[in-house]
Design a protein around this motif. Structure first.
Motif, PDB file in Angstrom:
ATOM      1  N   ARG A  13      41.226  40.770  43.843  1.00 38.23           N
ATOM      2  CA  ARG A  13      39.315  41.099  43.637  1.00 38.23           C
ATOM      3  C   ARG A  13      39.022  39.972  44.548  1.00 38.23           C
ATOM      4  N   ASN A  14      40.034  38.736  44.345  1.00 38.05           N
ATOM      5  CA  ASN A  14      40.109  36.888  44.096  1.00 38.05           C
ATOM      6  C   ASN A  14      40.294  37.134  45.854  1.00 38.05           C
ATOM      7  N   LEU A  15      41.472  37.320  46.393  1.00 37.69           N
ATOM      8  CA  LEU A  15      41.814  37.807  47.485  1.00 37.69           C
ATOM      9  C   LEU A  15      40.456  38.322  48.585  1.00 37.69           C
ATOM     10  N   ILE A  16      40.575  39.607  47.771  1.00 39.45           N
ATOM     11  CA  ILE A  16      39.443  40.339  48.926  1.00 39.45           C
ATOM     12  C   ILE A  16      38.026  39.456  48.909  1.00 39.45           C
ATOM     13  N   ASP A  17      37.039  38.180  47.707  1.00 37.96           N
ATOM     14  CA  ASP A  17      36.512  37.691  48.032  1.00 37.96           C
ATOM     15  C   ASP A  17      36.668  36.617  48.672  1.00 37.96           C
ATOM     16  N   GLU A  18      37.751  36.241  49.153  1.00 41.01           N
ATOM     17  CA  GLU A  18      37.783  34.720  50.146  1.00 41.01           C
ATOM     18  C   GLU A  18      37.701  35.422  50.965  1.00 41.01           C
ATOM     19  N   TYR A  19      39.119  36.880  51.762  1.00 39.69           N
ATOM     20  CA  TYR A  19      38.644  37.230  53.250  1.00 39.69           C
ATOM     21  C   TYR A  19      37.312  37.558  53.490  1.00 39.69           C
ATOM     22  N   ASN A  20      36.467  38.075  52.597  1.00 42.46           N
ATOM     23  CA  ASN A  20      34.677  37.977  53.114  1.00 42.46           C
ATOM     24  C   ASN A  20      34.568  36.910  53.602  1.00 42.46           C
ATOM     25  N   ASP A  21      34.491  35.835  52.452  1.00 39.60           N
ATOM     26  CA  ASP A  21      33.707  34.271  52.994  1.00 39.60           C
ATOM     27  C   ASP A  21      34.731  34.312  54.056  1.00 39.60           C
ATOM     28  N   VAL A  22      35.443  34.173  54.127  1.00 42.91           N
ATOM     29  CA  VAL A  22      36.041  33.526  55.631  1.00 42.91           C
ATOM     30  C   VAL A  22      35.786  34.314  56.836  1.00 42.91           C
ATOM     31  N   VAL A  23      35.488  35.506  56.670  1.00 42.60           N
ATOM     32  CA  VAL A  23      34.893  36.983  57.882  1.00 42.60           C
ATOM     33  C   VAL A  23      33.228  36.554  57.978  1.00 42.60           C
ATOM     34  N   LYS A  24      32.537  36.223  57.408  1.00 45.56           N
ATOM     35  CA  LYS A  24      31.322  35.285  56.931  1.00 45.56           C
ATOM     36  C   LYS A  24      30.916  33.782  57.425  1.00 45.56           C
ATOM     37  N   SER A  25      32.057  33.687  57.691  1.00 42.77           N
ATOM     38  CA  SER A  25      32.212  31.948  57.940  1.00 42.77           C
ATOM     39  C   SER A  25      32.435  32.030  59.440  1.00 42.77           C
ATOM     40  N   LEU A  50      45.013  35.367  54.367  1.00 42.50           N
ATOM     41  CA  LEU A  50      44.665  36.206  54.123  1.00 42.50           C
ATOM     42  C   LEU A  50      45.041  37.891  54.088  1.00 42.50           C
ATOM     43  N   GLU A  51      45.110  38.427  55.381  1.00 39.36           N
ATOM     44  CA  GLU A  51      45.563  39.903  55.838  1.00 39.36           C
ATOM     45  C   GLU A  51      46.682  39.796  55.435  1.00 39.36           C
ATOM     46  N   LYS A  52      47.676  38.688  55.428  1.00 40.92           N
ATOM     47  CA  LYS A  52      49.004  39.158  54.746  1.00 40.92           C
ATOM     48  C   LYS A  52      49.545  39.316  53.215  1.00 40.92           C
TER      49      LYS A  52
END
Length: 66
Positions: A13-25, A50-52
């Motif tokens: 969940r934390n990885l996916i949240d971080e990934y979503n934040d990066v995509v939004k940025s 994060l994808e890896k």
């Protein structure tokens, strides 16, 4: 000493949240008229990392469940 499924789910969940934040940025930076290329390179690097990590998580969870 093992890792509980709750800990694994929290980590994912934390990885996916971080990934979503990066995509939004990245999207936000892309919307600007003048783009800071260093920032974009950094964000794309974070996205790739994060994808890896998510892929590795999914592989590890498969072996954990087997």
């Amino acid at each position: 000493m093992g890792i509980s499924s709750r800990e694994l789910n929290d980590w994912k969940r934390n990885l996916i949240d971080e990934y979503n934040d990066v995509v939004k940025s990245i999207q936000s930076l892309s919307d600007k008229e003048i783009v800071d290329l260093n920032s974009m390179k950094f964000l794309l690097s974070c996205k790739t990392s994060l994808e890896k990590q998510i892929t590795n998580y999914e592989r590890d969870i498969y072996f954990y469940e087997v």
